[in-house]
Design an enzyme around this catalytic site. Structure first.
Site, PDB file in Angstrom:
ATOM      1  N   LYS A  32       0.828  -1.207   0.000  1.00  0.00           N
ATOM      2  CA  LYS A  32       0.000   0.000   0.000  1.00  0.00           C
ATOM      3  C   LYS A  32       0.860   1.255   0.000  1.00  0.00           C
ATOM      4  O   LYS A  32       0.492   2.259  -0.614  1.00  0.00           O
ATOM      5  CB  LYS A  32      -0.942   0.000   1.198  1.00  0.00           C
ATOM      6  CG  LYS A  32      -0.188   0.137   2.462  1.00  0.00           C
ATOM      7  CD  LYS A  32      -1.041   0.318   3.676  1.00  0.00           C
ATOM      8  CE  LYS A  32      -0.066   0.303   4.821  1.00  0.00           C
ATOM      9  NZ  LYS A  32      -0.417   1.064   5.955  1.00  0.00           N
ATOM     10  N   THR A  33       2.009   1.199   0.663  1.00  0.00           N
ATOM     11  CA  THR A  33       2.882   2.373   0.629  1.00  0.00           C
ATOM     12  C   THR A  33       3.348   2.616  -0.794  1.00  0.00           C
ATOM     13  O   THR A  33       3.477   3.747  -1.249  1.00  0.00           O
ATOM     14  CB  THR A  33       4.090   2.171   1.554  1.00  0.00           C
ATOM     15  OG1 THR A  33       3.612   1.747   2.831  1.00  0.00           O
ATOM     16  CG2 THR A  33       4.864   3.464   1.734  1.00  0.00           C
ATOM     17  N   ASP A 215      -3.353   7.442   5.345  1.00  0.00           N
ATOM     18  CA  ASP A 215      -2.891   6.077   5.568  1.00  0.00           C
ATOM     19  C   ASP A 215      -3.413   5.592   6.920  1.00  0.00           C
ATOM     20  O   ASP A 215      -3.733   6.402   7.787  1.00  0.00           O
ATOM     21  CB  ASP A 215      -1.355   6.071   5.548  1.00  0.00           C
ATOM     22  CG  ASP A 215      -0.818   4.669   5.364  1.00  0.00           C
ATOM     23  OD1 ASP A 215      -1.627   3.742   5.169  1.00  0.00           O
ATOM     24  OD2 ASP A 215       0.412   4.497   5.421  1.00  0.00           O
ATOM     25  N   GLU A 216      -3.493   4.293   7.107  1.00  0.00           N
ATOM     26  CA  GLU A 216      -3.948   3.724   8.382  1.00  0.00           C
ATOM     27  C   GLU A 216      -5.281   4.332   8.811  1.00  0.00           C
ATOM     28  O   GLU A 216      -5.467   4.698   9.967  1.00  0.00           O
ATOM     29  CB  GLU A 216      -2.908   3.964   9.491  1.00  0.00           C
ATOM     30  CG  GLU A 216      -1.485   3.584   9.138  1.00  0.00           C
ATOM     31  CD  GLU A 216      -1.219   2.095   9.207  1.00  0.00           C
ATOM     32  OE1 GLU A 216      -2.180   1.317   9.324  1.00  0.00           O
ATOM     33  OE2 GLU A 216      -0.037   1.728   9.108  1.00  0.00           O
ATOM     34  N   GLN A 246      -6.012  -4.617  10.947  1.00  0.00           N
ATOM     35  CA  GLN A 246      -4.832  -4.067  11.611  1.00  0.00           C
ATOM     36  C   GLN A 246      -5.169  -2.875  12.484  1.00  0.00           C
ATOM     37  O   GLN A 246      -4.315  -2.040  12.788  1.00  0.00           O
ATOM     38  CB  GLN A 246      -3.785  -3.679  10.567  1.00  0.00           C
ATOM     39  CG  GLN A 246      -3.177  -4.885   9.877  1.00  0.00           C
ATOM     40  CD  GLN A 246      -2.042  -4.509   8.953  1.00  0.00           C
ATOM     41  OE1 GLN A 246      -1.004  -4.054   9.404  1.00  0.00           O
ATOM     42  NE2 GLN A 246      -2.244  -4.679   7.665  1.00  0.00           N
ATOM     43  N   ARG A 593       4.605  -9.138  10.075  1.00  0.00           N
ATOM     44  CA  ARG A 593       5.816  -8.332   9.900  1.00  0.00           C
ATOM     45  C   ARG A 593       6.939  -9.164   9.314  1.00  0.00           C
ATOM     46  O   ARG A 593       7.917  -8.647   8.781  1.00  0.00           O
ATOM     47  CB  ARG A 593       6.314  -7.750  11.239  1.00  0.00           C
ATOM     48  CG  ARG A 593       5.406  -6.787  11.963  1.00  0.00           C
ATOM     49  CD  ARG A 593       4.886  -5.706  11.093  1.00  0.00           C
ATOM     50  NE  ARG A 593       3.565  -6.063  10.574  1.00  0.00           N
ATOM     51  CZ  ARG A 593       2.958  -5.412   9.592  1.00  0.00           C
ATOM     52  NH1 ARG A 593       3.547  -4.401   9.006  1.00  0.00           N
ATOM     53  NH2 ARG A 593       1.761  -5.797   9.169  1.00  0.00           N
TER      54      ARG A 593
END
Length: 720
Positions: A32-33, A215-216, A246, A593
């Site tokens: 996504k980044t 974002d987030e 998340q 992660r």
DNA sequence: GCAATAACATTTTTT
DNA sequence: ATGTTATTGC
């Protein structure tokens, strides 16, 4: 190379759908980044936007920094874009517009400890017993109110408890404002207030930000939600990115509904799902999927990868926390021998309290490590002291900072005097510094001269701040205040460390002066928002961090330590199903992660908070089918021990692999002196055959006679 | 006013 | 275990 190359179809859609509202559901490791950075680059490249028309909100400073870097690899102009956290963006707006809200534009930003201090003061003055209502809980109540945009004036407590909160909230708010300061929540709250109060200002920003990205988004709270929606009303080009699986900041007011309801807010929203994972091996992904499956009310995603299967995640159950960490250290050493760098390893923990035991072992093993935790550096006493000096220089209305340093180093202005001065300040509606300057003579008898000297010192430094850069000003400050002297004349190791830390602060100011031009206000602003994860990574060390701060990051090898009930899920989250689900999401975040290798470790017993705790293995491990994980635990304890403390659940977990029969070939004889791990030394008094096994009776020195199964008892022969 | 001592409570996550 | 607060004696 074109910006649209190397993107999969969904990512490409996310990049190219620039107009109108877009909801990007992005699973862990789905790039996504990459979409966000390429989207920004695309906007610039196609000249749809000028750099300053782009607002990209991230959740951490670190993420902002990374995004900026990645964008600048693609296009020019990243330094003119608004790529920052909510808080930093708000500060930038508020510094400019503060006067519309009645603040001076060099307002201070109070961090958590400043906030607690003010709250304690208020509680004391209001005669509210902080044993019944802790300052912490008051702080979080105030936070919650502000996140809901409920001002101190509007806050109405309905029960006794809330009425107390109300009183403190009101007083707290008055104080902070009087000090020309804002706390973290105020930054958002006041920006929203600014926009509500001044439609013309809002319109200016609405016009400016042609493209907005958040974002987030699953972790935004109500005030942040409102802020974004205010700004997006102009061009309606808003792209929010998130993953409901998340969402891990419920506790600080995050509202998952924000992402779940985005389609309601913008019925014409385009929804794009990124489900292909590029980060982890299939083996790791499977475990993650199994864990998160147990949550309810998910938006639902099907995360897949074409990455190789990889190695099975490993579980290790140590006998105690030392055993647990030693296993980790062993694995690190082994993997290192295979050619991995130390920086490939990250140890994730649920709570910072666990770092200590990890440090102990890594230190002994000479394995360099780096802890990414809390606001450590800027929270040290000496740093806060010196920063308080700088703060009062920049903002004379900052009573809190002045109180902090008024007698540091000791200059004979004690508690009683300060209290008297503060009372006068309150009464005359002046700042403490003004009282010091103008009224001290009438109030204080003995410390008069001392106060005059302090006022002179501060005024001198204020003048110097006009022409000195931060480094030189800091130097003058620690010299003239006597702070450096105080530490130098103190010959203890502690003082030495403090001096070193101050030297470290000089490194920070030098860096700042070189890159930002040496303005004090700016320096203070920057560091009030700086924290934890901003530290630069060292190439040659293992990273230790909490699961929360690992969000958004990835590592080749991940250890999740302390995988036990009461630790993870945390005991405070075990009651409430909502919080438990959040813990599970946190676990999901942790697992995802890992790129190549994942280890999960736990300990049968551990020393924590001055106690020895024996916890079951985390339920999250049990939620994963056994065949997906390799259990590398070395079972040293007898079956008795394994089952007696754990009950059925734990027995289940341990049955991943039954303990190896260790001692069956050992030839025990009556009369032998043996040593038991737990019971100490004893003499064998009887041996009975039981099928393949032997039942040995031992008379221990300390605990008397016990009958143990030879195959499972952790026995070593001492003599015989 | 200050330093030493005793008693005490407090343990999550972060901008 | 640690850090903070209250108390005490100088």
């Amino acid at each position: 190379m074109d910006i649209l190359d190397n993107l999969n179809p969904e990512q490409r859609e996310g990049v190219e759908t620039t107009e109108g509202p877009v909801l990007l559901i992005a699973g862990a490791g789905s790039g996504k980044t990459r979409v966000l950075t390429h989207r920004i680059a695309h906007l610039i490249g196609t000249q749809k936007a000028k750099p300053w028309q782009i607002l990209a909100i991230t959740f951490t400073n670190k993420a902002a920094k990374e995004m900026k870097e990645r964008v600048s690899d693609l296009v020019y102009g990243s330094e003119d874009m608004w790529i920052s956290t909510f808080h930093a963006a708000c500060v930038r707006i508020l510094r400019r517009e503060a006067k519309h809200l009645g603040y001076d534009n060099n307002f201070n930003i109070y961090d958590t400890s400043d906030k607690l201090k003010v709250i304690k003061d208020c509680a004391k003055e209001l005669d509210i017993d902080t044993k019944k209502i802790t300052p912490r809980s008051i702080a979080s109540a105030i936070s919650n109110a502000k996140n809901q945009l409920l001002s101190a004036k509007d806050y109405q407590g309905s029960n006794l408890y809330e009425k107390q909160i109300e009183k403190i909230y009101k007083m707290y708010d008055r104080r902070v404002k009087a000090n020309n300061a804002m706390d973290f929540d105020d930054l958002i709250f006041e920006t929203v207030r600014l926009f509500r109060l001044n439609p013309d200002i809002l319109e200016r920003y609405q016009q400016q930000f042609k493209y907005i990205m958040v974002d987030e988004y699953q972790d935004t709270n109500h005030s942040q939600y409102l802020l974004v929606n205010f700004l997006a009303k102009g061009h309606k080009n808003i792209c929010v990115v998130g993953d409901d699986d998340q969402s891990i900041y419920l506790f600080r007011g995050a509202d998952v509904a924000n992402i779940l309801d985005f389609e309601k807010d913008y019925p014409d929203a385009k929804v794009i799902k990124l489900e292909r994972n590029y980060r982890s091996t299939q083996c790791i992904l499977s475990v993650a999927n199994e864990v998160i499956k147990h949550n309810e009310g998910r938006k639902g995603k099907n995360l897949w990868t074409e990455n190789c299967a990889g190695e099975k995640p490993v579980f290790f159950h140590g006998t105690d926390h030392i055993d647990e960490i030693q296993f980790i250290a062993d694995e690190i050493t082994k993997e290192q021998a295979k050619g991995r760098k130390l920086s490939d390893f990250t140890i994730l923990i649920r709570a910072n309290a666990l770092t200590r035991s990890i440090e102990d072992i890594l230190l002994k093993r000479d394995i360099p490590y780096q802890i990414f935790a809390g606001t450590e550096f800027f929270n040290r006493k000496e740093i806060k002291d010196v920063m308080a000096y700088l703060s009062i220089i920049s903002n004379p209305a900052d009573d809190l900072s002045l109180t902090r340093i008024i007698n540091v180093p000791r200059r004979g202005i004690g508690n009683k005097t300060v209290e008297r001065l503060a009372a006068v300040a309150d009464e005359k509606n002046k700042t403490l510094f003004e009282v010091l300057k103008e009224d001290a003579d009438g109030i204080v008898s003995r410390g008069k001269d001392k106060i005059k000297q302090l006022v002179m010192l501060i005024e001198n430094l204020q003048e110097m701040s006009q022409y000195l850069n931060v480094t030189d000003l800091l130097d003058e400050t620690v010299n003239r205040s006597g702070y450096r002297n105080m530490l130098q004349s103190d010959k203890t190791d502690e003082a030495k460390i403090r001096l070193e830390n101050i030297e470290e602060l000089f490194t920070v100011t030098k860096e700042f002066d070189n890159t930002h031009g040496g303005n004090l206000d700016e320096f203070l602003q920057q560091n009030s928002l700086a924290s934890d994860t901003d530290e630069s990574e060292r190439e040659d060390s293992v990273k230790i961090m909490t699961l929360h701060s690992a969000k958004g990051l990835e590592f080749p090898v991940v250890f999740i330590a302390g995988f036990e009930e009461r630790l993870f899920p945390h005991i405070r989250s075990m009651e409430d199903p909502k919080e438990l689900q959040e813990e599970r999401r946190l676990c999901y975040v942790g697992i995802t992660r890992a790129k190549e290798k994942l280890y999960i470790t736990a300990a049968q017993s551990r020393a924590l908070y001055g106690r020895v705790e024996r916890n079951k293995v985390s339920r999250f491990l049990e939620e994963v089918p056994k065949n997906l994980i390799e259990d590398k635990s070395i079972k040293k304890y007898s079956m008795d021990n394994l089952y007696s403390q754990s009950g059925p659940q734990r027995a289940n977990v341990n049955s991943f692999k039954m303990p190896q029969k260790q001692n069956i070939d050992m030839a025990y004889k009556v009369g032998m002196l043996v040593e038991h791990k737990k019971f100490g030394q004893g003499i064998i008094t009887e041996i009975k055959s039981l099928g393949e096994d032997q039942k040995i009776t031992i008379n221990f020195e300390k605990v008397g006679s016990k009958a143990l199964m030879a195959s499972f008892a952790p026995l070593t022969v001492v003599e015989g």
